[in-house]
Scaffold this active site. Structure first.
Site, PDB file in Angstrom:
ATOM      1  N   LYS A  34      -1.181   6.681  11.872  1.00 40.56           N
ATOM      2  CA  LYS A  34      -2.529   6.875  12.447  1.00 40.56           C
ATOM      3  C   LYS A  34      -3.266   5.538  12.513  1.00 40.56           C
ATOM      4  CE  LYS A  34      -6.107   8.303   9.790  1.00 40.56           C
ATOM      5  NZ  LYS A  34      -7.310   7.453   9.868  1.00 40.56           N
ATOM      6  N   ARG A 104     -14.974   7.007  13.405  1.00 33.64           N
ATOM      7  CA  ARG A 104     -15.574   5.674  13.330  1.00 33.64           C
ATOM      8  C   ARG A 104     -14.649   4.593  13.871  1.00 33.64           C
ATOM      9  NH1 ARG A 104     -18.287   5.245   9.561  1.00 33.64           N
ATOM     10  NH2 ARG A 104     -18.260   2.990   9.471  1.00 33.64           N
ATOM     11  N   ARG A 133     -19.900   2.356   5.016  1.00 31.52           N
ATOM     12  CA  ARG A 133     -18.922   1.743   5.941  1.00 31.52           C
ATOM     13  C   ARG A 133     -19.600   1.001   7.097  1.00 31.52           C
ATOM     14  NH1 ARG A 133     -14.171   5.934   6.958  1.00 31.52           N
ATOM     15  NH2 ARG A 133     -13.033   4.053   7.527  1.00 31.52           N
ATOM     16  N   ASP A 316      -6.282   4.823   0.396  1.00 34.47           N
ATOM     17  CA  ASP A 316      -5.935   6.062   1.115  1.00 34.47           C
ATOM     18  C   ASP A 316      -4.939   6.914   0.353  1.00 34.47           C
ATOM     19  OD1 ASP A 316      -6.058   4.566   4.449  1.00 34.47           O
ATOM     20  OD2 ASP A 316      -7.612   5.164   3.027  1.00 34.47           O
TER      21      ASP A 316
END
Ligand code: EPZ
Length: 439
Positions: A34, A104, A133, A316
């Site tokens: 991704k 985003r 962020r 992540d």
């Protein structure tokens, strides 16, 4: 990648029902990454004509990026894990809030649009579940390259006749900032250097693609990247690297369930920090011809983790390891140093009986194997939802996970892949039954 025919509302009502206790066994094919697909599809904007991407993961976020390029005027053709982007008729340079707020990474069109067309108007992404962020380093870098940046009504407007090379030093590594400025620099006049650059494999993949398109990028994968701008870039065909976070997620699933799983089409070298930590819990990881084999060996040991920029332990994978830590004997300590609010999964794990104490960016998980209880829980963000799936695989009885659209943003048919490995998992559409304990 198959175009989604169901409406967003229908997708938003999907839930996952998981009955815990099964060992995972067999082989799973890892999809394209991704976090490589998103900058690469944005990079299509840098070349005139049709670029073809292969090994494209079937993800909500990739569909959103493709939709954004369509809004800009690109012609999109979707196939099975193939995406063709024709930029011959780009005629709009605005990324609307309605798309940027859902993903985003849409801000990754900023660099390519300013570099290729000299203009862009992109909605500020706003905050997200895991943190504020900001994109200040993206914007300061573009300014250093000669872009005029202005903010109005929640939108960033950037203009430049032609960007010029600049010396950029990041105060901390930023993946998106490095990607945006690499793409901008590829068509700038002169040399751009980026110091304290992000070093993720997805950065190296973007450099490979830009150079394939005719750019001059050196040093990707290190903290010092140098880009000599060129006049134009040409469209290419390219197969996207495997997803190292999906890889890590299935590795944890195999270890937690005491399973034996072969992960096909993945790269051991992209997962060194995760492999080291997983072996520390007692799991066995070995490189095999198809990719990686992970075996759970019964009792799990505790694990202490501090998330860091690559090649450190990836943020992540933090939520997934927290699920694993609940099954170890004793206390594990997890420190989240990248994002300020990435412990949203803690309260959901607690609903399943996990004992976790959080103090700021540090979580102490009091592991007690086999004590998680199935119940109804809610996904709050992408990796938190993966954490809940992992916890449900080892919980007593049945777990219902609401709002799995978070999961669909970053995992390609996770429940299909898990079921093929022996998990008792199904996706259910429609609103929760009144009988579930979803109160
Ligand atoms: C990328 O996000 C990934 N997303 C994230 O993956 C990943 O968690 C993150 O990198 C860190 O590895 C994609 O690649 C699409 P950053 P990005 O800029 O680029 C601060 C997932 O689950 N910062 O490296 O947005 C920022 O707030 C997602 O797949 C600034 O302060 O991350 C954060 O604290 C989640 N100013 C830190 O830097 C800036 O201008 C790292 O952010 C930019 C970033």
């Amino acid at each position: 990648m198959v175009a989604n025919t169901r409406t967003n509302l229908e997708l938003n009502m999907d839930r996952m029902i998981i009955r815990g206790g099964n060992r995972l066994e067999g082989a799973v094919t890892i999809s394209g990454a991704k976090n490589a697909a998103l900058p690469l599809v944005a990079a299509s904007l840098l070349a005139q004509g049709e670029t073809t991407w292969h090994n494209v993961p079937g993800l909500g976020d990739v569909r959103t990026m493709a939709k954004l390029l369509e809004v800009l005027g690109a012609k999109i053709e979707e196939g099975d894990r193939v995406l063709k982007v024709d930029t011959s008729n780009i005629d709009t340079f605005e990324a609307p809030y309605r798309l940027v707020k859902t993903m985003r990474a849409s801000v990754l069109v900023l660099g390519p649009l300013v570099a290729r067309y000299g203009r862009a108007r992109v909605s500020l992404p706003g905050g997200c579940a895991i943190g504020a962020r900001p994109i200040d380093m993206h914007l300061r870098g573009l300014e250093a390259m000669g872009a005029e940046i202005s903010l109005d009504k929640g939108y960033v407007t950037a203009r430049a006749n032609r960007l010029r090379g600049a010396k950029i030093v990041f105060r901390q590594p930023t993946v998106g900032g490095t990607e945006n400025l690499m793409m901008a620099a590829a068509l700038a006049e002169g040399r751009t250097t980026i110091e304290n650059a992000a070093r993720e494999p997805e950065i190296e993949e973007l450099a490979r693609v830009l150079n394939k398109m005719g750019a001059n990028v050196e040093g990707a994968g290190t903290a010092y990247i140098s880009i000599e701008g060129v006049q134009e870039l040409h469209p290419i065909e390219h197969a996207i690297i495997p997803d190292r976070i999906e890889t890590g997620t299935f590795m944890v699933a195999a270890a937690m369930t005491g399973g034996d799983v072969v992960l096909e089409n993945c790269l051991l070298e992209h997962n060194s920090a995760v492999v080291t930590k997983l072996e520390g819990t007692g799991a066995k990881v070995e490189a095999v011809e198809q990719g990686l084999r992970v075996q759970g060996t019964g009792q799990l040991h505790t694990v202490d983790i501090t998330t860091q920029p690559y090649p450190g332990f990836p943020t992540d994978m933090q939520a997934q390891f927290m699920a694993l830590a609940t099954q170890a004997v004793g206390d594990s300590v997890i420190t989240e140093s990248i994002f300020e609010n990435r412990f949203m999964h803690v309260s959901e794990l607690a609903r399943m009986g996990a004992q976790i104490v959080v103090n700021g960016r540090v979580a102490v998980i009091r592991g007690r194997p086999g004590t998680l209880q199935g119940t109804t829980v809610m996904a709050t963000d992408l990796r938190a939802s993966a954490c809940l799936v992992l916890a449900a695989l080892v919980a007593e009885n049945t777990t219902e996970i609401l709002r799995v659209y978070h999961l669909d943003r970053g995992y390609d048919q996770l429940e299909v892949k898990m079921r093929r490995l022996g998990a008792d998992i199904e996706r259910v559409s429609g609103p929760p039954f009144p009988t579930t304990n979803a109160e």
